[in-house]
Write a protein that holds these residues in place. Sequence first.
Motif, mmCIF file in Angstrom:
data_model
loop_
_atom_site.group_PDB
_atom_site.id
_atom_site.type_symbol
_atom_site.label_atom_id
_atom_site.label_comp_id
_atom_site.label_asym_id
_atom_site.label_seq_id
_atom_site.Cartn_x
_atom_site.Cartn_y
_atom_site.Cartn_z
ATOM 1 N N LEU A 29 0.929 -1.340 -0.076
ATOM 2 C CA LEU A 29 0.053 -0.187 0.026
ATOM 3 C C LEU A 29 1.110 1.229 -0.067
ATOM 4 O O LEU A 29 2.210 1.163 0.055
ATOM 5 N N LYS A 30 0.126 2.534 0.003
ATOM 6 C CA LYS A 30 0.871 3.534 -0.153
ATOM 7 C C LYS A 30 0.491 4.630 0.873
ATOM 8 O O LYS A 30 -0.635 4.764 1.261
ATOM 9 N N ILE A 31 1.463 5.553 1.291
ATOM 10 C CA ILE A 31 1.361 6.679 2.169
ATOM 11 C C ILE A 31 1.439 8.022 1.547
ATOM 12 O O ILE A 31 2.589 8.157 0.779
ATOM 13 N N ILE A 32 0.464 8.750 1.350
ATOM 14 C CA ILE A 32 0.593 9.949 0.459
ATOM 15 C C ILE A 32 0.556 11.198 1.208
ATOM 16 O O ILE A 32 -0.480 11.380 1.768
ATOM 17 N N TYR A 33 1.742 11.980 1.304
ATOM 18 C CA TYR A 33 1.601 13.365 1.694
ATOM 19 C C TYR A 33 1.544 14.315 0.531
ATOM 20 O O TYR A 33 1.613 13.963 -0.342
ATOM 21 N N LYS A 34 1.578 15.610 1.140
ATOM 22 C CA LYS A 34 1.153 16.662 0.090
ATOM 23 C C LYS A 34 2.407 16.712 -0.984
ATOM 24 O O LYS A 34 2.113 17.205 -2.001
ATOM 25 N N ASP A 35 3.664 16.327 -0.514
ATOM 26 C CA ASP A 35 4.795 16.741 -1.447
ATOM 27 C C ASP A 35 5.341 15.520 -1.779
ATOM 28 O O ASP A 35 6.523 15.592 -2.691
ATOM 29 N N ASP A 43 9.993 2.515 2.068
ATOM 30 C CA ASP A 43 10.816 3.631 2.135
ATOM 31 C C ASP A 43 10.308 4.717 3.258
ATOM 32 O O ASP A 43 10.497 5.689 3.268
ATOM 33 N N ILE A 44 9.226 3.885 4.251
ATOM 34 C CA ILE A 44 8.871 4.629 5.204
ATOM 35 C C ILE A 44 8.502 3.889 6.535
ATOM 36 O O ILE A 44 8.166 2.439 6.412
ATOM 37 N N THR A 45 9.080 4.282 7.779
ATOM 38 C CA THR A 45 8.657 3.337 8.959
ATOM 39 C C THR A 45 7.530 3.935 9.531
ATOM 40 O O THR A 45 7.203 5.086 9.564
ATOM 41 N N PRO A 46 6.954 3.094 10.523
ATOM 42 C CA PRO A 46 5.889 3.476 11.422
ATOM 43 C C PRO A 46 6.313 4.741 12.288
ATOM 44 O O PRO A 46 5.494 5.654 12.356
ATOM 45 N N GLN A 47 7.432 4.716 12.772
ATOM 46 C CA GLN A 47 7.891 5.720 13.604
ATOM 47 C C GLN A 47 7.994 7.170 12.939
ATOM 48 O O GLN A 47 7.641 8.077 13.313
ATOM 49 N N GLN A 48 8.355 7.324 11.762
ATOM 50 C CA GLN A 48 8.479 8.240 10.879
ATOM 51 C C GLN A 48 6.960 9.043 10.844
ATOM 52 O O GLN A 48 6.794 10.209 10.577
ATOM 53 N N VAL A 49 5.792 8.099 10.532
ATOM 54 C CA VAL A 49 4.702 8.547 10.323
ATOM 55 C C VAL A 49 4.166 9.171 11.673
ATOM 56 O O VAL A 49 3.938 10.185 11.678
ATOM 57 N N TYR A 50 4.392 8.619 12.677
ATOM 58 C CA TYR A 50 4.116 8.776 14.025
ATOM 59 C C TYR A 50 4.842 10.161 14.267
ATOM 60 O O TYR A 50 4.036 11.207 14.941
ATOM 61 N N HIS A 232 2.168 -4.086 18.577
ATOM 62 C CA HIS A 232 2.149 -2.478 19.014
ATOM 63 C C HIS A 232 2.422 -1.472 17.757
ATOM 64 O O HIS A 232 2.863 -1.960 16.753
ATOM 65 N N GLY A 233 1.723 -0.209 18.012
ATOM 66 C CA GLY A 233 1.864 0.662 17.114
ATOM 67 C C GLY A 233 2.736 1.972 17.975
ATOM 68 O O GLY A 233 1.918 2.712 18.561
ATOM 69 N N PRO A 262 3.193 1.150 8.544
ATOM 70 C CA PRO A 262 2.906 2.422 8.457
ATOM 71 C C PRO A 262 1.768 2.817 8.019
ATOM 72 O O PRO A 262 1.259 3.969 8.770
ATOM 73 N N VAL A 263 1.069 2.201 7.141
ATOM 74 C CA VAL A 263 -0.139 2.394 6.560
ATOM 75 C C VAL A 263 -1.266 2.307 7.861
ATOM 76 O O VAL A 263 -2.124 3.163 8.090
ATOM 77 N N ALA A 264 -1.182 1.410 8.675
ATOM 78 C CA ALA A 264 -2.377 1.143 9.768
ATOM 79 C C ALA A 264 -1.994 2.488 10.673
ATOM 80 O O ALA A 264 -2.800 2.601 11.342
#
Length: 283
Positions: A29-35, A43-50, A232-233, A262-264
Amino acid sequence: MEKIALISDSTCDLNEEFIKKYDIKILNLKIIYKDKEYIDKVDITPQQVYDNLKVEVPHTSLPSVADMHDLFYKLESEGYTHAIAIPIGSGLSGTYNTLKLAASEHTDLNITVFDSKSLTLGAGALVIGCGEMIKNGKSYDEIVSALPQMRDNISVYYIVDTLEYLIKGGRIGKVSGTLGQLLNIKPIISINDEGIYYTYCKVRGKKQAKSKLMDIIQENLNNTKAKVWVMHGGAYEEGKLFYDSLKDNPNISYLGFGDISPVAGVHTGPGLVGVVIEKEPLV
């Protein structure tokens, strides 16, 4: 001779050991920020999302249709005759329905897209069960027939620090408790037979919620052995303490531990502690 491929998506939260053991094909799946757009678990970790949630709550997106078609074409070229796909539940994501549509265009493969009606290691436990059957030489028809009962043996329970992100992401389902947040009421969230979040019970404060979560595990283990995963999240220490407290339980035949994707994490926010319980069939 049947050659069966096993497919899931990045939210199943299985580690590399399981993915390699059962040769699981993962759609990300994908995680989409504005930029910028990120690929879940690549290329992204859960911690970076939090860490970034206070700045921006990103959108999430299912795997692209092109990725699905590319995977099916690859399986065909590698001589697979059948495929079983077990994605995140249809009540929680559009991945299941999109995957079914993509699969319908690949008539050279016999493909079953099975609704896990679950997420994270709830779906992951089902994928492992399917992988075991493939490794043990079970036929495609035998495995597909067994999946509904396997799904019925799996339950998911979790608590979060706040319902804010489930509400923002539109994933609240049948969970009530916006007012309860002001009173420090913590719902223990589960997933119903339709694959939708609902409030299993409510307690006051996270300490009591974790105690109740432990009670739920013990109730499930009263009459049968089970595999248990602690997840855990953004709450590693809390999750690890919970995991350690279960290590000596004689009715737990397998105990796993991991963090959610990260998506969850986008939809739960930091502070999630949960369990997946897979009851073993009574002999």
